[in-house]
Design an enzyme around this catalytic site. Structure first.
Site, PDB file in Angstrom:
ATOM      1  N   ASP A   1      43.691 -13.295  22.280  1.00  0.00           N
ATOM      2  CA  ASP A   1      42.558 -12.821  21.481  1.00  0.00           C
ATOM      3  C   ASP A   1      42.846 -11.508  20.752  1.00  0.00           C
ATOM      4  O   ASP A   1      41.942 -10.699  20.522  1.00  0.00           O
ATOM      5  CB  ASP A   1      41.297 -12.651  22.354  1.00  0.00           C
ATOM      6  CG  ASP A   1      40.916 -13.947  23.027  1.00  0.00           C
ATOM      7  OD1 ASP A   1      41.143 -15.010  22.434  1.00  0.00           O
ATOM      8  OD2 ASP A   1      40.378 -13.892  24.154  1.00  0.00           O
TER       9      ASP A   1
ATOM     10  N   LYS B   1      45.072 -12.955  16.236  1.00  0.00           N
ATOM     11  CA  LYS B   1      46.177 -13.706  15.610  1.00  0.00           C
ATOM     12  C   LYS B   1      45.676 -14.551  14.436  1.00  0.00           C
ATOM     13  O   LYS B   1      46.305 -14.607  13.382  1.00  0.00           O
ATOM     14  CB  LYS B   1      46.854 -14.634  16.646  1.00  0.00           C
ATOM     15  CG  LYS B   1      47.458 -13.890  17.824  1.00  0.00           C
ATOM     16  CD  LYS B   1      47.984 -14.835  18.887  1.00  0.00           C
ATOM     17  CE  LYS B   1      46.908 -15.593  19.635  1.00  0.00           C
ATOM     18  NZ  LYS B   1      46.032 -14.784  20.481  1.00  0.00           N
TER      19      LYS B   1
ATOM     20  N   GLY C   1      41.288 -19.976  20.785  1.00  0.00           N
ATOM     21  CA  GLY C   1      40.168 -19.867  19.849  1.00  0.00           C
ATOM     22  C   GLY C   1      40.557 -18.814  18.831  1.00  0.00           C
ATOM     23  O   GLY C   1      40.606 -17.639  19.163  1.00  0.00           O
ATOM     24  N   HIS C   2      40.901 -19.246  17.630  1.00  0.00           N
ATOM     25  CA  HIS C   2      41.360 -18.318  16.603  1.00  0.00           C
ATOM     26  C   HIS C   2      40.276 -18.177  15.540  1.00  0.00           C
ATOM     27  O   HIS C   2      39.939 -19.142  14.860  1.00  0.00           O
ATOM     28  CB  HIS C   2      42.683 -18.810  15.993  1.00  0.00           C
ATOM     29  CG  HIS C   2      43.814 -18.825  16.989  1.00  0.00           C
ATOM     30  ND1 HIS C   2      45.087 -19.233  16.688  1.00  0.00           N
ATOM     31  CD2 HIS C   2      43.853 -18.454  18.291  1.00  0.00           C
ATOM     32  CE1 HIS C   2      45.853 -19.120  17.766  1.00  0.00           C
ATOM     33  NE2 HIS C   2      45.119 -18.659  18.751  1.00  0.00           N
TER      34      HIS C   2
ATOM     35  N   GLN D   1      47.379 -17.910  22.739  1.00  0.00           N
ATOM     36  CA  GLN D   1      47.338 -17.068  23.935  1.00  0.00           C
ATOM     37  C   GLN D   1      48.080 -15.750  23.657  1.00  0.00           C
ATOM     38  O   GLN D   1      48.199 -15.345  22.513  1.00  0.00           O
ATOM     39  CB  GLN D   1      47.915 -17.774  25.168  1.00  0.00           C
ATOM     40  CG  GLN D   1      47.044 -18.916  25.692  1.00  0.00           C
ATOM     41  CD  GLN D   1      47.161 -20.195  24.885  1.00  0.00           C
ATOM     42  OE1 GLN D   1      48.227 -20.749  24.741  1.00  0.00           O
ATOM     43  NE2 GLN D   1      46.050 -20.690  24.369  1.00  0.00           N
TER      44      GLN D   1
END
Ligand code: GDP
Ligand code: IMO
Ligand code: MG
Length: 422
Positions: free
Chosen positions: A13, A16, A40-41, A223
């Protein structure tokens, strides 16, 4: 051309997605190389916010090909939800998304196993996102997995049944958890029909040809390096290699093809899920970081644990990844502080060290902090690095010195344009 890499230097988080979306413009191909829907991007474009889990963050730029590499694990149900969101936002993904045939599939019973395994661990649970990541990678290395390419074989249903039966056997040894396997399977089989519409490729040949043809390629990590299966805070990690080495196995390229390694780090540090975090703040300062940084998981909505930056930890992941430049994100979250703390070393049972011990979970680790004067004003209207307050530049330059690595850009907000090259 070489393959440049973007990956997280902390526990995930780091921002990225935003940086990949921003830099994607300079590339022909953006490729995810590991992880799956545990990621989750978040990408903010104008007033719209998107959260991608499996699809690479280059998807918003129509001239770029996006590849889901062989190292990724795909859940057709999450994948379909992502596609639906793109469709409703009129983002055209049809001509610029490809999937590696060798990527593994998450089937519903993988998620069931994930939940049952976590339940069996009680207070020692990993804090998994429960997306079935661990069990799917276990089947991959255990040589039982199902791959995207299998979807097209005539005996696919048979292969599926075999794997599911194996899972049902394992589940007998676990505590009962609620899971509606019939409903989930029904959805899953509907969703694979939509997955099958996306063109599939032999990723290793496709990418190596692209390299030969001079295409510019960006590999997108999921990650963070501290969640790496080999070098992270084991067992509180994910089940893939999140570091640069994972690019080679996750896309099928040789190490000498790697170019720039762009490490993303927050201006402070967060972690979601269980496991050690030496600089975690359990006080009102941690709460302030969480509130100002909106530190709630993009995939699970869980509150993220917050703390100060940790130099031994960052130096470790810079070393593991061969980082050539850092992008520092969420600098604006520190707008309302008088002082910023940075952990410059650890004191472990009376000995000062810059190295991470074998087990970061051990007792007796005391972070030694250095205090840096903060700017205590808003960065909202700052449009260039030169215009940053002196204290902000001092903080960044102090980090560069301590990390012995160049910080090439600084992010001052979630939006695409809030990125200041240095
Ligand atoms: P990722 O998993 O590394 O892509 O990061 P996430 O999307 O899970 O979490 C990063 C969060 O921070 C998202 O909500 C982003 O919109 C947000 N974000 C990214 N960069 C910045 C920044 O510079 N400042 C602020 N305030 N938010 C940012
Ligand atoms: P992005 O790509 C932050 C964490 C989980 C848990 C551990 C194992 O958005 O940075 P898993 O579901 O893989 O079995 O969970 O890893 N985790 C993440 N934390 N960001 C992520 O991805 C994460 N993906 C997994 O919280 O502690
Ligand atoms: Mg995330």
């Amino acid at each position: 051309m070489a393959v440049d890499v973007i990956l997280g230097l902390q526990w995930g988080d780091e921002g990225k997605g935003k940086i990949v979306d921003y830099l994607a413009d300079k590339y022909d191909l953006v490729c995810r190389f590991q992880g799956g829907p545990n990621a989750g991007h978040t990408i903010v474009i104008g007033n719209d916010k998107y959260v991608l889990h499996t699809i690479p963050s280059g998807i918003f730029r129509s001239n770029i090909t996006n590849i889901i590499g062989n190292g990724v694990v795909i859940d057709p149900i999450t994948f379909q939800r992502e596609i639906e969101k793109l469709e409703s936002a009129k983002i055209n993904y049809k001509n610029n998304l490809l999937i590696a045939k060798k990527a593994h599939l998450i089937i519903p019973s993988h998620r069931w196993l994930d939940a049952a395994s976590e339940a069996s661990k009680g207070i020692s649970k990993i804090g998994s996102t429960l997306k079935g990541i661990g069990p799917t990678y276990m089947d991959k290395t255990g040589r039982n997995g199902l791959r995207v390419g299998d979807l097209f074989s005539s005996d696919f249903q048979e292969k599926y049944n075999l794997l599911k039966e194996k899972h049902m056997g394992i589940l007998n040894g676990y505590p009962d958890v609620d899971f509606d396997i019939e409903a989930e399977e029904k959805k899953w089989f509907e969703c694979i029909e939509n997955l099958k519409v996306i063109p599939t490729i032999d990723c290793e040949y496709y990418i190596n040809k692209a390299i030969k043809d001079g295409k510019r390629i960006l590999a997108e990590g999921a990650q963070g390096s501290m969640l790496d299966i080999d070098f992270g805070t084991y067992p509180y990690v994910t089940s893939s290699n999140t570091i640069t080495a994972g690019v080679c196995t996750g896309l099928g390229i040789a190490p000498q093809k790697i170019g720039e390694v762009i490490g993303i780090a927050k201006a402070y540090c967060t972690r979601v899920g269980s496991g050690p975090f030496p600089t975690e703040l359990h006080d009102e300062t941690g709460e302030k970081l969480r509130k100002l940084g909106h530190e709630f998981g993009a995939t699970t909505g869980r509150p993220r644990r917050c703390g100060w930056n940790d130099i031994p930890q960052l130096k470790y992941t810079i070393m593991l990844n061969g980082v050539t430049q850092i992008v520092l994100t969420k600098l604006d979250v520190l707008d309302h502080f008088d002082q910023i703390q940075v952990c410059e070393s650890y004191n472990i049972n009376g000995t000062n060290t810059n190295s991470l011990p074998y087990d970061l979970n051990m007792d007796g680790i005391t972070p030694k902090y250095t205090s840096i004067k903060a700017w205590n004003c808003s960065l909202d209207l700052i449009n260039s690095y030169a215009d940053l307050p002196d204290e902000a530049k001092d903080y960044i330059e102090n980090l560069e010195t301590m990390l012995e690595t160049r910080i090439s850009m600084v992010s001052t907000g979630p939006e695409r344009h809030k990125l200041l090259p240095k």
